[in-house]
Design a protein around this motif. Sequence first.
Motif, PDB file in Angstrom:
ATOM      1  N   LEU A   1     114.972  70.061  13.600  1.00  0.00           N
ATOM      2  CA  LEU A   1     116.427  68.380  13.574  1.00  0.00           C
ATOM      3  C   LEU A   1     116.580  68.511  14.507  1.00  0.00           C
ATOM      4  O   LEU A   1     117.295  67.863  15.350  1.00  0.00           O
ATOM      5  N   ILE A   2     117.777  69.613  14.544  1.00  0.00           N
ATOM      6  CA  ILE A   2     118.720  69.987  15.812  1.00  0.00           C
ATOM      7  C   ILE A   2     118.162  69.834  17.718  1.00  0.00           C
ATOM      8  O   ILE A   2     118.396  68.733  18.167  1.00  0.00           O
ATOM      9  N   ASN A   3     117.007  70.290  18.103  1.00  0.00           N
ATOM     10  CA  ASN A   3     115.854  70.318  18.621  1.00  0.00           C
ATOM     11  C   ASN A   3     115.331  68.749  19.065  1.00  0.00           C
ATOM     12  O   ASN A   3     115.280  68.702  20.009  1.00  0.00           O
ATOM     13  N   HIS A   4     115.158  68.031  18.057  1.00  0.00           N
ATOM     14  CA  HIS A   4     114.788  66.721  18.214  1.00  0.00           C
ATOM     15  C   HIS A   4     115.733  65.217  17.993  1.00  0.00           C
ATOM     16  O   HIS A   4     115.241  64.174  17.970  1.00  0.00           O
TER      17      HIS A   4
ATOM     18  N   THR B   1     113.041  61.009   8.466  1.00  0.00           N
ATOM     19  CA  THR B   1     113.434  60.784   7.681  1.00  0.00           C
ATOM     20  C   THR B   1     115.248  61.321   7.760  1.00  0.00           C
ATOM     21  O   THR B   1     116.225  60.255   8.023  1.00  0.00           O
ATOM     22  N   TRP B   2     115.507  62.090   9.036  1.00  0.00           N
ATOM     23  CA  TRP B   2     116.304  62.675   9.394  1.00  0.00           C
ATOM     24  C   TRP B   2     116.843  61.553  10.524  1.00  0.00           C
ATOM     25  O   TRP B   2     118.150  60.610  10.399  1.00  0.00           O
TER      26      TRP B   2
ATOM     27  N   GLU C   1     120.661  59.447  10.215  1.00  0.00           N
ATOM     28  CA  GLU C   1     121.153  59.190  11.239  1.00  0.00           C
ATOM     29  C   GLU C   1     122.142  57.729  11.573  1.00  0.00           C
ATOM     30  O   GLU C   1     123.568  57.547  11.500  1.00  0.00           O
ATOM     31  N   GLU C   2     120.974  56.750  10.798  1.00  0.00           N
ATOM     32  CA  GLU C   2     121.259  54.987  11.071  1.00  0.00           C
ATOM     33  C   GLU C   2     122.387  55.274  10.219  1.00  0.00           C
ATOM     34  O   GLU C   2     123.559  54.331   9.851  1.00  0.00           O
ATOM     35  N   LEU C   3     122.137  55.320   8.849  1.00  0.00           N
ATOM     36  CA  LEU C   3     123.127  55.331   7.985  1.00  0.00           C
ATOM     37  C   LEU C   3     124.800  55.980   7.676  1.00  0.00           C
ATOM     38  O   LEU C   3     126.024  55.361   7.747  1.00  0.00           O
TER      39      LEU C   3
END
Length: 280
Positions: free
Chosen positions: A154-157, A125-126, A130-132
Amino acid sequence: MDTVELANQKQMPILGYGTWRNDNPKECIEGVKDAISVGFTHIDCASAYENEELVGQGIKESGIDRTDLFITSKLRNSAHGYTQVRKEVEETLEKLGTDYLDLYLIHWPVVKGKDGDWQTDNRETWRAFEELYEEGILKSIGVSNFSIKHLKNLINHCKITPMVNQIKVHPGIVQNELHEFCVENNIVIQAYSPLAPIKDISKEPRVKEMMEKYGKTVAQLLLRFDLQKDVVPLTKTVHRSRMEENIAIFDFEIDADDMDFFNQWSHADYQIPDNERERG
């Protein structure tokens, strides 16, 4: 209104107007117009509130220039997943009558139908977020109701650390460990339901003394509490007089002893939301 700088240098007003449960068409539209009229430029909404069209209409009727507003919305729980996010954002933009969002959030970390693998679900989802963001459609991206383990996933990947985490913060629910983690990772905290304990905390003799001492209402004290914790409170009301009250919090400061009282205050009715549960 003063602003706080997000990790990408975008400025976000330090007080916001929330629209949760504003589903009466006239009240919602007029509420947004009144909020803007009294000085709120930070408008918080969500697809799950089912009122984005009404919020958009209120913004349109306010006559304010889009560039003078900071508009936030959130992804529906049922629209998680890389392939669904873009369509969801397009629908939100159409309803709000804008071609970009200042901030877009994942509304809830653990959602139904993802086979118990919230880690992969949030990362995919994240990735769409990021793309948008890189395309400029989302000017800032963040999350809501995320605990430390959800944020670390999220921070780690992922490429971009969430810029905002919208959580519940008020006396009785201060979430110090999560707060410290967000500060360490340059994640700004927004607070929803900052006035939740107003009925119970108003009964405290110490709070009654504070009202006299500062010449402020309990609501103003609670909002100021969040501001002094470097938290961005999101207020919600359809009454103009309350809006005027809620925004009049920049001319005083709660002293250290009174802040300690608020930080230490507890009540059995106020618990950290259980974000381990799946939500549809």
